[in-house]
Scaffold this motif. Structure first.
Motif, PDB file in Angstrom:
ATOM      1  N   LYS A  49      78.606 -42.389  56.058  1.00 24.85           N
ATOM      2  CA  LYS A  49      78.156 -41.039  55.698  1.00 24.85           C
ATOM      3  C   LYS A  49      77.599 -40.320  56.920  1.00 24.85           C
ATOM      4  CE  LYS A  49      77.053 -41.859  50.808  1.00 24.85           C
ATOM      5  NZ  LYS A  49      75.967 -41.900  49.798  1.00 24.85           N
ATOM      6  N   ASP A  87      87.778 -37.698  48.523  1.00 23.93           N
ATOM      7  CA  ASP A  87      86.604 -37.413  47.696  1.00 23.93           C
ATOM      8  C   ASP A  87      85.316 -37.742  48.434  1.00 23.93           C
ATOM      9  OD1 ASP A  87      87.167 -40.100  47.680  1.00 23.93           O
ATOM     10  OD2 ASP A  87      86.543 -40.426  45.603  1.00 23.93           O
ATOM     11  N   PHE A  88      85.330 -38.816  49.220  1.00 24.38           N
ATOM     12  CA  PHE A  88      84.155 -39.181  50.014  1.00 24.38           C
ATOM     13  C   PHE A  88      83.886 -38.112  51.071  1.00 24.38           C
ATOM     14  CE2 PHE A  88      82.135 -41.230  53.657  1.00 24.38           C
ATOM     15  CZ  PHE A  88      81.094 -41.916  53.065  1.00 24.38           C
ATOM     16  N   ASN A  91      82.650 -34.766  49.229  1.00 19.76           N
ATOM     17  CA  ASN A  91      81.313 -34.929  48.643  1.00 19.76           C
ATOM     18  C   ASN A  91      80.238 -34.926  49.729  1.00 19.76           C
ATOM     19  OD1 ASN A  91      82.296 -35.065  46.036  1.00 19.76           O
ATOM     20  ND2 ASN A  91      82.430 -37.307  46.028  1.00 19.76           N
ATOM     21  N   THR A  92      80.514 -35.642  50.818  1.00 20.29           N
ATOM     22  CA  THR A  92      79.535 -35.704  51.908  1.00 20.29           C
ATOM     23  C   THR A  92      79.410 -34.356  52.606  1.00 20.29           C
ATOM     24  OG1 THR A  92      80.182 -38.026  52.255  1.00 20.29           O
ATOM     25  CG2 THR A  92      78.845 -36.993  53.961  1.00 20.29           C
ATOM     26  N   ASN A  94      79.966 -31.352  51.285  1.00 22.07           N
ATOM     27  CA  ASN A  94      79.255 -30.420  50.403  1.00 22.07           C
ATOM     28  C   ASN A  94      77.749 -30.645  50.444  1.00 22.07           C
ATOM     29  OD1 ASN A  94      81.532 -29.053  49.510  1.00 22.07           O
ATOM     30  ND2 ASN A  94      81.901 -30.480  47.820  1.00 22.07           N
ATOM     31  N   LEU A  95      77.350 -31.905  50.385  1.00 24.54           N
ATOM     32  CA  LEU A  95      75.918 -32.212  50.424  1.00 24.54           C
ATOM     33  C   LEU A  95      75.302 -31.799  51.753  1.00 24.54           C
ATOM     34  CD1 LEU A  95      75.877 -35.730  48.696  1.00 24.54           C
ATOM     35  CD2 LEU A  95      75.026 -33.573  47.754  1.00 24.54           C
TER      36      LEU A  95
END
Length: 283
Positions: A49, A87-88, A91-92, A94-95
């Protein structure tokens, strides 16, 4: 620093002169391999991440909005090349973007910590272990009720796969080395150590013969007594070590390994006797 036309490349930034208006963009060297921590590598998920977060920070914080879309596509393509699932990635991203936008709107004084707050802050204790997939969760359960934080490290490093891009220093430019000087006219040799550049130390050895006080080194005595000369242009670096104590041990070991040593007996007085049997087997 690279200058060409209306652009100036410095570290990770390209500065662009666009009609007398300065613009900034994320810069990559021509040798950039686009290799990052692979998603299937045995590393904690948190480190993967952080890989995405680090790239996003560079893409947006080192460039103006004009280049954000280009840099974002570059990040996604690079992560896909390193086997990161879509997707990983999203998602990362966006956060992280939400976090960047939130931090940008915070008032500057909201992050100021008073001295009293600092005094009340507790010092965190960290427990670091080798990361092994499937076992990390069990360690988390063990330390859950303890007043410690758990972190992991991995034996798989990028430098195992990507070599250094900088030119290697010549022997004479190196520091913190153990060196060996061979005589051109016989099998005699001398071993020494220095924390300075080897060039400086070799120059001192070479000029020692000019001393007027008569306190000559063993190298100078060998040159005068036998009219021999040393190979100053091909001084060997036999080891390198930044710590003085370890460097001296290495020096003593290499002194013992010489066939015809010019070093004084006192140069190896502090070598522990346990090394001697091992060195005898190496001869």
């Amino acid at each position: 620093m690279e200058i060409g036309g209306s652009t100036l490349n410095f570290l990770d930034i390209t500065i662009i002169n666009n009609n007398n208006s300065l613009e900034y963009d994320w810069y990559h060297k021509p040798t950039f391999s686009r290799r990052y921590l692979n998603f299937f590598s045995q590393h904690p998920l948190s480190q993967k991440k952080c890989t995405v977060i680090g790239m996003i920070d560079r893409a947006f914080l080192l460039s103006i909005p004009k280049y954000h879309k280009k840099n974002l596509l570059f990040v996604i393509e690079t992560l896909l090349m390193n086997d990161y699932p879509l997707d990983f990635i999203f998602n990362t991203i966006n956060l992280r973007l939400k976090s960047l936008l939130h931090n940008k709107t915070l008032k500057q004084n909201s992050d100021i910590t008073t001295q009293n707050d600092k005094d009340d802050m507790e010092i965190k204790t960290w427990f670091t272990i080798l990361y092994t997939e499937g076992i990390d969760g069990k360690f988390r359960e063990v330390v859950r009720d303890l007043d410690v934080n758990l972190s992991f490290y991995s034996l798989n490093k990028l430098n195992c796969f990507i070599g250094p891009q900088k030119d290697r220093l010549s022997n004479l430019q190196q520091k913190n080395v153990i060196y060996k000087i061979n005589c051109k006219d016989c099998d005699a040799s001398y071993v020494g150590q220095t924390k300075r550049t080897l060039k400086t130390r070799v120059k001192e050895h070479k000029n020692d013969i000019r001393k007027s006080n008569g306190n000559l080194s063993v190298l100078s005595e060998h040159r005068l007594e036998l009219n021999h000369e040393f190979d100053w242009d091909d001084v060997k670096v036999v080891d390198s070590e930044r710590w003085l104590y370890k460097r001296r041990i290495s020096e003593m070991l290499h002194i013992k390994l010489q066939n015809n040593s010019l070093n004084l007996q006192s140069d190896t007085d502090f070598l522990h006797h346990s090394y001697l049997s091992i060195l005898n087997n190496l001869h």
